[in-house]
Design an enzyme around this catalytic site. Structure first.
Site, mmCIF file in Angstrom:
data_model
loop_
_atom_site.group_PDB
_atom_site.id
_atom_site.type_symbol
_atom_site.label_atom_id
_atom_site.label_comp_id
_atom_site.label_asym_id
_atom_site.label_seq_id
_atom_site.Cartn_x
_atom_site.Cartn_y
_atom_site.Cartn_z
ATOM 1 N N CYS A 22 55.473 -13.228 97.310
ATOM 2 C CA CYS A 22 56.840 -13.211 96.791
ATOM 3 C C CYS A 22 57.764 -12.851 97.958
ATOM 4 O O CYS A 22 57.651 -13.458 99.028
ATOM 5 C CB CYS A 22 56.978 -12.290 95.589
ATOM 6 S SG CYS A 22 56.391 -10.609 95.815
ATOM 7 N N THR A 23 58.649 -11.897 97.785
ATOM 8 C CA THR A 23 59.558 -11.537 98.873
ATOM 9 C C THR A 23 59.077 -10.319 99.633
ATOM 10 O O THR A 23 58.982 -10.327 100.861
ATOM 11 C CB THR A 23 60.978 -11.291 98.325
ATOM 12 O OG1 THR A 23 61.491 -12.530 97.818
ATOM 13 C CG2 THR A 23 61.921 -10.799 99.417
#
Length: 245
Positions: free
Chosen positions: A138-139
């Site tokens: 994800c981030t």
């Protein structure tokens, strides 16, 4: 004997790529270089991508939302060596609407209870992936990635305490990124006071998440059945982390 690897896969442009191998499980040990959990890959250059593909990455599963894909495109999206997939795991979930004392716990439980299709899709992609390493990210590599990692490790027979420690490893690894995350949130017009709790990585959050799964479903495997995964898919998921090659 399994080869020895470092848990942190160091690649310039990333901060939190970690191997899920080497954990004690019901099958002895989880296998190295089967699953990598990661933070954002948008900072990778050609050399960094080549380092990952040379190591054996053949599937990339991007768990981010549309606005993250637009502002920070994934360089593997057009890489011919890799099968790239995007499944927005927390789509339609608004952390600002979480009202409990632990906003991340509320977010994780909301995902487990309401995002069945997305969770099942991600795990099916892992189960059906071709030979080679599956990298999901994800981030920050903490929340969406952490939830999928926890499900995979639990399914492989890794003890809850070890899963919690794996989750907590993200905290120090993303420390250099925290101000960047804050700056990005400011640019989106996010209220910073409500945003900062989302940067936490407390062990108790994952302890409570795993306890919820056991209390409400009996086991992670039973949870996966409840969201529609079949016996064969679950077996392939287990083998992804435990089988000999």
């Amino acid at each position: 004997m399994q080869p020895q690897f470092e848990r942190h896969f160091v690649v310039a442009g990333t901060f939190n790529i970690r191997d899920l191998g080497g954990y004690a499980s019901g099958e002895g040990q989880t296998r190295w270089r089967r699953l990598l959990r990661a933070d954002g890959l948008h900072r990778l250059d050609a050399a960094g991508m080549a380092m990952l593909t040379d190591e054996g990455v053949r599937t990339v599963i991007d768990l981010r939302r549309d606005h993250e894909l637009e502002s920070h495109p994934n360089p593997f999206r057009d890489n011919p060596v890799v099968a790239y997939h995007n499944v927005s795991l927390f789509d339609a979930l608004d952390p600002a609407a979480m009202t409990g004392g632990d906003v991340l716990l509320d977010l994780y439980l909301a995902a487990l209870m309401t995002r069945h299709g997305a969770v099942a899709q991600v795990l099916t992609l892992i189960a059906d992936a071709p030979e080679g390493i599956v990298l999901f990210h994800c981030t920050a590599g903490k929340d969406r990635t952490g939830l999928i990692a926890a499900l995979m490790l639990a399914l492989a027979g890794v003890e809850a305490a070890v899963i919690v420690e794996d989750y907590a490893l993200t905290g120090p690894m993303i420390a250099p990124l925290l101000e960047t995350f804050v700056a990005d949130a400011v640019a989106r017009g996010t209220d910073i006071e409500s945003f900062r709790p989302l940067l936490a990585c407390k062990r108790q959050t994952m302890v409570a998440t795993l306890a919820f799964l056991i209390d409400h479903h009996g086991s992670v495997e039973d949870y996966l059945r409840s969201i529609g995964l079949g016996h064969d898919t679950i077996d392939r998921l287990k083998m992804r982390l435990t089988r000999e090659v």
